[in-house]
Design a protein around this motif. Structure first.
Motif, mmCIF file in Angstrom:
data_model
loop_
_atom_site.group_PDB
_atom_site.id
_atom_site.type_symbol
_atom_site.label_atom_id
_atom_site.label_comp_id
_atom_site.label_asym_id
_atom_site.label_seq_id
_atom_site.Cartn_x
_atom_site.Cartn_y
_atom_site.Cartn_z
ATOM 1 N N GLU A 100 -16.981 -12.278 23.587
ATOM 2 C CA GLU A 100 -16.679 -13.124 24.745
ATOM 3 C C GLU A 100 -17.958 -13.716 25.328
ATOM 4 O O GLU A 100 -18.016 -14.915 25.648
ATOM 5 N N ALA A 112 -13.367 -17.509 21.499
ATOM 6 C CA ALA A 112 -12.091 -17.720 22.186
ATOM 7 C C ALA A 112 -11.090 -16.590 21.982
ATOM 8 O O ALA A 112 -10.338 -16.261 22.900
ATOM 9 N N ARG A 114 -15.622 -21.644 22.932
ATOM 10 C CA ARG A 114 -14.187 -21.359 23.056
ATOM 11 C C ARG A 114 -13.373 -21.993 21.932
ATOM 12 O O ARG A 114 -12.198 -22.304 22.114
#
Length: 256
Positions: free
Chosen positions: A214, A219, A197
């Motif tokens: 993802e 992120a 992330r």
């Protein structure tokens, strides 16, 4: 929301399990059109597209003109707005202060592969400017390790991006933007090296989908000048149709 609340909201979108999808905009009417899409949670400007709007090459638009446009965009919406501020215009701290005054709560600023210490100092100045203004400014620190890496081996660009990304995070950047067409293997290495992330990518033709990024721990995904290019392609195509005695499509929506 206050500016500080918008900044914190933007930071929380970077941290969320779902990838932050931003469809880049370049003026008030494009911002309104995208903001009205129900899935939109934040807006991000495309510096290339704003420069093109005013007849400048990417990276050549004067700071005051860029700040005027991003300020107009920020004033047109209640959503948090992140701005593309090129390389900080030789004074990244002051540029950030001016951007915050214009309503901006996050930014992309690029390192252009300048020496690492110089690039880190730029990113640190941005973070400190946000702190001085009482704003948890969401810096998406961009490294050009791939797009300016020339013909060096991809492994060298990966190592460079990781070194720079970690250094940018160490001075307070929210995320590290690594533009380029990144496949799954390269993306996986960047996430492992910089952090889950903590990576931001661009959705270019040939890149992975947002869902695929993802799943790899990315992120944020943005699309840079591609959205304006899609719009201009539609404009040029309808012009060709009208010159051939076509008509305006019935599906056209009154978005302006």
């Amino acid at each position: 929301m206050t500016a500080a609340e918008k900044a914190q909201k933007l930071r929380s979108l970077y941290d969320a399990p779902e990838i932050l999808r931003v469809v880049n905009i370049w003026d008030v009417i494009s911002a309104k059109a995208i903001a009205d899409v129900s899935q939109t949670t934040a807006l991000a400007t495309a510096g290339h597209s704003i420069a093109a709007t005013f007849g400048y090459a990417d990276g050549q638009i004067p700071r005051e003109l860029m700040l005027d446009m991003v300020g107009r965009i920020a004033a047109s919406t209640e959503l948090p707005v992140s701005a593309d501020l090129d390389d900080g215009y030789d004074d990244a701290g002051e540029t950030t202060r001016l951007a915050i005054a214009a309503g901006i709560v996050g930014a992309n600023v690029e390192d252009r592969l300048k020496p690492l210490a110089e690039s880190v100092a730029v990113m640190e100045a941005i973070v400190k400017a946000g702190e001085a203004e009482g704003i948890p400014f969401a810096l998406n620190a961009r490294t050009d390790a791939f797009v300016r890496g020339g013909d060096r081996p991809v492994e060298a660009s990966i190592a460079d991006a990781i070194e720079r990304g970690r250094a940018f995070l160490d001075v307070g950047a929210t995320c590290v933007f690594v533009p380029g067409i990144l496949d799954a293997d390269v993306t996986r290495q960047l996430v492992e090296g910089i952090g889950e992330r903590k990576i931001s990518v661009i959705g270019l033709p040939g890149a992975l989908t947002a869902a695929e990024y993802e799943a790899l721990g990315v992120a944020r995904i943005s699309y840079g000048p591609m959205i304006q290019r899609v719009g201009l392609t539609a404009v040029q195509d309808v012009a060709t149709s009208l010159y051939a005695d076509g008509v305006i499509p019935a599906s056209t929506r009154a978005l302006n």
